[in-house]
Design an enzyme around this catalytic site. Structure first.
Site, mmCIF file in Angstrom:
data_model
loop_
_atom_site.group_PDB
_atom_site.id
_atom_site.type_symbol
_atom_site.label_atom_id
_atom_site.label_comp_id
_atom_site.label_asym_id
_atom_site.label_seq_id
_atom_site.Cartn_x
_atom_site.Cartn_y
_atom_site.Cartn_z
ATOM 1 N N GLU A 148 -10.248 12.867 6.825
ATOM 2 C CA GLU A 148 -10.025 14.154 6.156
ATOM 3 C C GLU A 148 -11.349 14.886 5.957
ATOM 4 O O GLU A 148 -11.450 16.094 6.175
ATOM 5 C CB GLU A 148 -9.377 13.936 4.786
ATOM 6 C CG GLU A 148 -7.968 13.402 4.822
ATOM 7 C CD GLU A 148 -7.552 12.940 3.426
ATOM 8 O OE1 GLU A 148 -7.040 13.765 2.657
ATOM 9 O OE2 GLU A 148 -7.767 11.748 3.110
ATOM 10 N N ARG B 229 -8.677 4.383 12.789
ATOM 11 C CA ARG B 229 -7.767 5.499 13.066
ATOM 12 C C ARG B 229 -7.278 5.538 14.495
ATOM 13 O O ARG B 229 -6.154 5.988 14.755
ATOM 14 C CB ARG B 229 -8.461 6.829 12.732
ATOM 15 C CG ARG B 229 -8.887 6.967 11.296
ATOM 16 C CD ARG B 229 -7.730 6.883 10.342
ATOM 17 N NE ARG B 229 -8.168 7.031 8.960
ATOM 18 C CZ ARG B 229 -7.405 6.773 7.911
ATOM 19 N NH1 ARG B 229 -6.155 6.349 8.079
ATOM 20 N NH2 ARG B 229 -7.867 6.926 6.692
ATOM 21 N N LYS C 155 -4.883 -1.478 10.045
ATOM 22 C CA LYS C 155 -5.126 -1.612 8.605
ATOM 23 C C LYS C 155 -5.388 -3.051 8.175
ATOM 24 O O LYS C 155 -6.007 -3.288 7.137
ATOM 25 C CB LYS C 155 -3.877 -1.144 7.839
ATOM 26 C CG LYS C 155 -3.490 0.286 8.068
ATOM 27 C CD LYS C 155 -4.341 1.175 7.220
ATOM 28 C CE LYS C 155 -3.804 2.589 7.234
ATOM 29 N NZ LYS C 155 -4.564 3.429 6.311
ATOM 30 N N GLN D 172 -4.642 2.879 14.744
ATOM 31 C CA GLN D 172 -3.498 3.330 13.940
ATOM 32 C C GLN D 172 -2.683 4.414 14.659
ATOM 33 O O GLN D 172 -1.450 4.354 14.702
ATOM 34 C CB GLN D 172 -4.017 3.875 12.600
ATOM 35 C CG GLN D 172 -2.936 4.386 11.660
ATOM 36 C CD GLN D 172 -3.513 5.036 10.391
ATOM 37 O OE1 GLN D 172 -4.727 5.084 10.210
ATOM 38 N NE2 GLN D 172 -2.648 5.510 9.525
ATOM 39 N N GLU E 230 -9.019 4.076 -2.856
ATOM 40 C CA GLU E 230 -7.731 3.902 -3.531
ATOM 41 C C GLU E 230 -7.926 3.194 -4.865
ATOM 42 O O GLU E 230 -8.967 2.580 -5.124
ATOM 43 C CB GLU E 230 -6.783 3.051 -2.664
ATOM 44 C CG GLU E 230 -6.635 3.572 -1.236
ATOM 45 C CD GLU E 230 -5.451 2.969 -0.493
ATOM 46 O OE1 GLU E 230 -4.589 2.345 -1.153
ATOM 47 O OE2 GLU E 230 -5.397 3.143 0.738
ATOM 48 N N THR F 236 -9.227 -5.467 3.762
ATOM 49 C CA THR F 236 -9.087 -4.539 2.632
ATOM 50 C C THR F 236 -9.989 -5.070 1.525
ATOM 51 O O THR F 236 -9.949 -6.269 1.224
ATOM 52 C CB THR F 236 -7.622 -4.492 2.138
ATOM 53 O OG1 THR F 236 -6.779 -4.133 3.234
ATOM 54 C CG2 THR F 236 -7.453 -3.490 1.011
ATOM 55 N N ASP G 133 -9.333 0.585 1.515
ATOM 56 C CA ASP G 133 -8.416 0.164 2.578
ATOM 57 C C ASP G 133 -8.999 0.639 3.914
ATOM 58 O O ASP G 133 -8.604 1.670 4.454
ATOM 59 C CB ASP G 133 -7.030 0.775 2.307
ATOM 60 C CG ASP G 133 -6.036 0.439 3.398
ATOM 61 O OD1 ASP G 133 -6.220 -0.583 4.076
ATOM 62 O OD2 ASP G 133 -5.071 1.218 3.561
ATOM 63 N N HIS H 177 -3.595 14.080 0.210
ATOM 64 C CA HIS H 177 -3.891 13.189 1.342
ATOM 65 C C HIS H 177 -2.753 13.213 2.354
ATOM 66 O O HIS H 177 -2.984 13.343 3.565
ATOM 67 C CB HIS H 177 -4.122 11.764 0.847
ATOM 68 C CG HIS H 177 -4.256 10.762 1.952
ATOM 69 N ND1 HIS H 177 -5.357 10.706 2.779
ATOM 70 C CD2 HIS H 177 -3.406 9.783 2.396
ATOM 71 C CE1 HIS H 177 -5.192 9.735 3.673
ATOM 72 N NE2 HIS H 177 -4.024 9.161 3.457
ATOM 73 N N GLU I 203 -10.459 4.236 3.047
ATOM 74 C CA GLU I 203 -9.492 4.918 2.192
ATOM 75 C C GLU I 203 -9.833 4.534 0.756
ATOM 76 O O GLU I 203 -9.752 3.356 0.390
ATOM 77 C CB GLU I 203 -8.052 4.532 2.556
ATOM 78 C CG GLU I 203 -7.673 5.035 3.945
ATOM 79 C CD GLU I 203 -6.190 5.004 4.253
ATOM 80 O OE1 GLU I 203 -5.477 4.172 3.656
ATOM 81 O OE2 GLU I 203 -5.749 5.817 5.089
ATOM 82 N N ASP J 263 0.848 -1.191 0.000
ATOM 83 C CA ASP J 263 0.000 0.000 0.000
ATOM 84 C C ASP J 263 0.883 1.240 0.000
ATOM 85 O O ASP J 263 1.778 1.364 0.835
ATOM 86 C CB ASP J 263 -0.906 -0.014 1.242
ATOM 87 C CG ASP J 263 -2.020 1.012 1.145
ATOM 88 O OD1 ASP J 263 -2.303 1.510 0.041
ATOM 89 O OD2 ASP J 263 -2.606 1.314 2.203
HETATM 90 CA CA CA Z 1 -4.107 2.936 2.499
#
Ligand code: CA
Length: 397
Positions: free
Chosen positions: A345, A224, A240, A227, A188, A244, A220, A121, A186, A114
């Site tokens: 975000e 948080r 994470k 993390q 992606e 996924t 993904d 970002h 996320e 990843d």
């Molecule tokens: Ca990611």
């Protein structure tokens, strides 16, 4: 029809505005109503059974890996054959309505990497996680930052996502353990490696299209709170690795020929091993739906590092890739608030809730559903679609 043999020839109906017309033709693995999983191609809302149409055993298996390993010459032959077939009447028993099949994870994924390739970002996350320092760390503009993820927990779109438990920072000195309270997405783009490379021999930027077969949307999912507590000094881990999601449909690079765009200006100029003669980005527009409410439009075309640079970097030390490896771009965000590809975000660390239907949200609640779709320029002013990636949150166990 009453369950007897399906016979005869008919053309697949493709509406003019279909995002999955004959210029697209993504690959997936499907289980027909009766029978074993095998490789199919999507044409409009029909799945074409390649094993039946092309009489080749590489399609009579539950992953794309044999096709991936066959290399770019074979990929083009197959694509040409399918394009030709797509305009003709085809055996009824080689066609399945999309709504009648079960889609499987399209690729047996060996290794998963990843990246973190969006400057918007990375800047946003830097501001949120390290508010008192420069948002971009000193290495960011010199190399595509990435980490090795967990291939075994990549699931196909539609698979439910169980809220992870983990260590969470508390107001006191000691953390506690429990369900993540800041579960996020996320948005992606994932790149599926076709032809492998040799251990010790890097893949150059210009060799990208010999080694990468195609793309699929990736979500993904990220916890948080887990993390933020665990990530220093070695990077992402359990925040994470729980799940996924990968789209069921892999769009071949050849279908994205008209989506090629110049890269943003890279300053400073990357080192020679990250440069090529024909490097490019991809003009793919994503849409993120949170319980059917559109909350963001992340633009892939603004990504700082190209897909070819990411592959060149991940093999620069001689690490090899194998057919079926997956690498993802990292969260796709643009400079505008409605272009942010993660909820941390979008809600600015949970301080600016968003409206989702009749409710407000900062992070994901149990029962929430997130679906990411995307389109790209096709031929003659038309657009093509990428297969969606979606999932629903189930309570922690
Ligand atoms: Ca990611």
């Amino acid at each position: 029809m009453t369950g007897g043999a399906r016979t005869g020839l008919i053309c697949v109906e493709v509406p003019d505005d279909s995002l999955f017309g004959p210029e697209n033709l993504p690959y997936g693995v499907f289980a027909p109503p009766a029978g074993e999983p095998r490789v199919g191609v999507r044409l409009s809302d029909t799945v074409l059974d390649l094993a039946a149409l092309l009489d080749d055993p590489i399609f009579l298996r539950a992953d794309l890996n044999a096709l991936l390993a066959a290399g770019p010459t074979r990929w083009r032959e197959v694509r040409d054959q399918v394009r030709e077939l797509a305009g003709t009447a085809l055996p009824v028993d080689a066609q399945f309505p999309l709504s009648t099949v079960r889609m499987k994870l399209p690729v047996r994924i060996g290794d998963y990497v990843d990246f973190y390739a969006s400057v918007d970002h990375a800047t946003n996350l830097g501001r949120l996680f390290r508010p008192d320092s420069e948002p971009l760390l000193p290495n960011w503009r010199h190399l595509p930052v990435g980490y090795h993820g967990r291939a075994g927990t990549v699931v196909v779109s539609g698979t439910p996502v169980i809220r992870p438990n983990g260590q969470r920072r508390t107001g006191s000195d000691a953390p506690d353990f429990g369900p993540s309270q800041r579960l996020d997405i996320e948005a992606e783009l994932g790149f599926v490696v076709g032809q492998g490379s040799t251990l010790g021999v890097p893949v150059t930027v210009d060799e990208f299209s010999e080694h990468v077969f195609g793309v699929g949307l990736v979500n993904d999912w990220s916890a948080r709170d887990i993390q933020a507590w665990e990530y220093q000094p070695l990077g992402p881990f359990l925040g994470k690795s729980f799940t996924t999601s990968l789209a069921a449909w892999i769009t071949p690079l050849d279908a994205l020929a008209n989506a090629r765009v110049p890269l943003p200006t890279q300053t400073p100029k990357p080192l020679p091993y990250l440069r090529g003669s024909d490097d490019h980005g991809l003009d793919i527009d994503l849409t993120v739906r949170w319980n059917d409410e559109v909350v963001a439009h992340p633009p892939y075309g603004r990504m700082y590092w190209s897909p070819a640079q990411m592959l060149a970097h991940l093999t620069a030390n001689g690490a090899s890739v194998r057919p079926g490896d997956l690498y993802a771009s990292g969260t796709i965000s643009g400079p505008d608030p409605d272009q942010r590809g993660s909820f941390i975000e979008l809600t600015w660390g949970g301080t600016e809730p968003v409206t989702v239907g009749t409710e407000t949200r900062t992070f994901l609640a149990d029962g929430d559903r997130v679906t990411i779709t995307a389109t790209a320029p096709g031929t003659a002013g038309r657009r093509i679609g990428l297969g969606e990636v979606g999932g629903t949150i189930l309570p922690a166990r």
